[in-house]
Design a protein around this motif. Structure first.
Motif, PDB file in Angstrom:
ATOM      1  N   GLU A 326     -16.825  41.301  14.633  1.00 49.83           N
ATOM      2  CA  GLU A 326     -17.922  41.189  14.140  1.00 49.83           C
ATOM      3  C   GLU A 326     -18.179  42.070  12.999  1.00 49.83           C
ATOM      4  O   GLU A 326     -18.730  41.612  11.678  1.00 49.83           O
ATOM      5  N   SER A 330     -18.273  40.539   9.161  1.00 50.06           N
ATOM      6  CA  SER A 330     -19.630  40.453   8.287  1.00 50.06           C
ATOM      7  C   SER A 330     -19.046  41.379   6.882  1.00 50.06           C
ATOM      8  O   SER A 330     -19.558  40.904   5.810  1.00 50.06           O
ATOM      9  N   ARG A 335     -22.145  40.027   4.375  1.00 45.72           N
ATOM     10  CA  ARG A 335     -23.355  39.802   5.228  1.00 45.72           C
ATOM     11  C   ARG A 335     -23.761  40.882   5.989  1.00 45.72           C
ATOM     12  O   ARG A 335     -22.994  41.790   6.583  1.00 45.72           O
ATOM     13  N   GLU A 336     -24.992  40.929   6.603  1.00 42.91           N
ATOM     14  CA  GLU A 336     -25.443  41.864   7.455  1.00 42.91           C
ATOM     15  C   GLU A 336     -24.536  41.797   8.877  1.00 42.91           C
ATOM     16  O   GLU A 336     -24.216  40.731   9.256  1.00 42.91           O
ATOM     17  N   VAL A 338     -24.377  41.736  12.701  1.00 40.32           N
ATOM     18  CA  VAL A 338     -25.104  41.248  13.834  1.00 40.32           C
ATOM     19  C   VAL A 338     -24.602  41.602  15.076  1.00 40.32           C
ATOM     20  O   VAL A 338     -23.566  41.274  15.527  1.00 40.32           O
ATOM     21  N   SER A 339     -25.391  42.341  15.921  1.00 36.78           N
ATOM     22  CA  SER A 339     -24.929  43.071  16.919  1.00 36.78           C
ATOM     23  C   SER A 339     -24.469  41.786  18.059  1.00 36.78           C
ATOM     24  O   SER A 339     -25.492  41.303  18.397  1.00 36.78           O
ATOM     25  N   LYS A 342     -26.147  42.515  23.892  1.00 37.34           N
ATOM     26  CA  LYS A 342     -27.418  41.932  24.585  1.00 37.34           C
ATOM     27  C   LYS A 342     -27.914  43.143  25.538  1.00 37.34           C
ATOM     28  O   LYS A 342     -26.878  43.561  26.342  1.00 37.34           O
TER      29      LYS A 342
END
Ligand code: FES
Ligand SMILES: [Fe+2]
Length: 350
Positions: A326, A330, A335-336, A338-339, A342
């Motif tokens: 990720e 990203s 872009r940001e 995103v983890s 969860k």
């Protein structure tokens, strides 16, 4: 399933370069990081810097030359470079020969020194002088001037990911770290909560139940919290009413198959100096067990490229691969992040 030999390194992120103690004023140290030859130096006034360890003239490593505590001179034709990588002298030029020296600058890397460590920002592109998006990692509970009580670096002959996953794996201890001073072979149930944290995940703070045999030394049953963040920074806080012991472990790739693991301890134990002489031996034994099993794994990986990770006990490893992917995506897509992590409870026997 994970492709074991899918080799790539994250860019635009801080890597641990070395412990501050390994770079003295007036000294230069050459080190390969992410397959790039880098020259680290510390000026006489104490500032650490990093530049590409290749002379732009005819490619001799600058580390073969001389460092006077202010600038680096190449050993071949004596070109000089300052700590920002600027070419400041070409000795073969006559006074009336004009040359724009700025054309011959070498790449400089952002470095930052906190808590007794030098961090290096490995930007994607040397021409793109994007300032680091976030600050260097810090050991929680200690201020920026704190120094590790013990710092130990061990080289693992493997690709980064195998060292990282080996160190975060919660199920290997009873098999790999059996020793009289740490633990026996008996398996105990572990149930822990994990939460996402910046560029990584955290094993939620809890009171330790299955204590290793060394913990009585720090004054009772401690609370424990483990935090991991990209590219490979792990902190483990162990806190009692009286004392705080924090382990910082960083993993830095030198090349596709050489990786440095640095293990440090920070503590506020007044009588801790009594422990200091024995800790390097213990760390060496402990990390050596992790390295030895990874060396065995290298044999298998010559013939097998797929890893079959299971739920729960391998979930941190799966998160690592997902986080890394990720982060790379990203960056590519600008872009940001995103983890992918969860909040979750994990259970395993160890
Ligand atoms: S190769 Fe460095 S000065 Fe010529
Ligand atoms: Fe281990």
């Amino acid at each position: 399933m994970v492709a074991a030999n899918d080799i790539y390194f994250l860019r635009n992120i801080w890597y641990h370069a070395m412990a501050s103690q390994d770079l003295k004023p007036g000294q230069m140290v050459s080190k390969l990081l992410l397959n790039e030859p880098i020259l680290f130096g510390r000026t006489r006034s104490g500032k650490a810097f990093a530049i590409r360890d290749i002379c732009p003239h005819r490619a001799v490593p600058l580390s073969c030359g001389w460092f006077n505590g202010e600038d680096v001179q190449c050993c071949y034709h004596g070109w000089r470079f300052d700590p920002a990588g600027k070419c400041v002298e070409i000795p073969s030029l006559m006074d009336d020969q004009e040359m724009e020296l700025g054309r011959f600058d070498v790449r400089a890397y952002d470095t930052k020194e906190v808590q007794g460590n030098i961090w290096i920002y490995m930007a994607e592109d040397e021409r793109q002088s994007v300032p680091p998006r976030f600050d260097v990692p810090r050991v929680p509970g200690f201020d920026d001037d704190a120094q590790p009580v013990v710092s130990y670096t061990m080289r693992f002959p493997c690709y980064l990911d195998h060292a990282v996953v080996g160190l975060m794996d919660p199920a290997h201890s009873p098999f790999v770290h059996r020793s009289w001073w740490w633990r026996g072979a008996k398996l105990n149930p572990e149930i822990k909560w994990f939460d996402p944290s910046p560029y990584g995940f955290t094993m939620r703070r809890h009171t330790m139940a299955n204590m290793g045999r060394g913990y009585w030394l720090i004054g009772g049953v401690p609370d424990n919290e483990i935090r991991f963040s990209l590219p490979a920074v792990r902190t483990e806080e162990t806190v009692t009413k009286k004392y705080r012991v924090t382990n910082l472990t960083t993993v830095t790739p030198l090349s596709d198959d050489q990786t440095d693991v640095t293990f440090q301890l920070f503590w506020n134990i007044p009588w801790g100096f009594l422990l200091k002489p024995i800790t390097p031996t213990l760390i060496n034994a402990f990390l050596g067990q992790d390295r030895d099993v990874v060396i065995k794994q290298q044999e298998g990986l010559k013939h097998e490229s797929v890893l079959r990770l299971i739920k729960d006990s391998d979930t941190p490893a799966r998160w690592y691969y997902q986080l890394k992917k990720e982060y790379a995506r990203s960056q590519q897509e600008n872009r940001e992040f995103v983890s992918p992590v969860k909040t979750q409870q994990l259970k395993w026997m160890a």
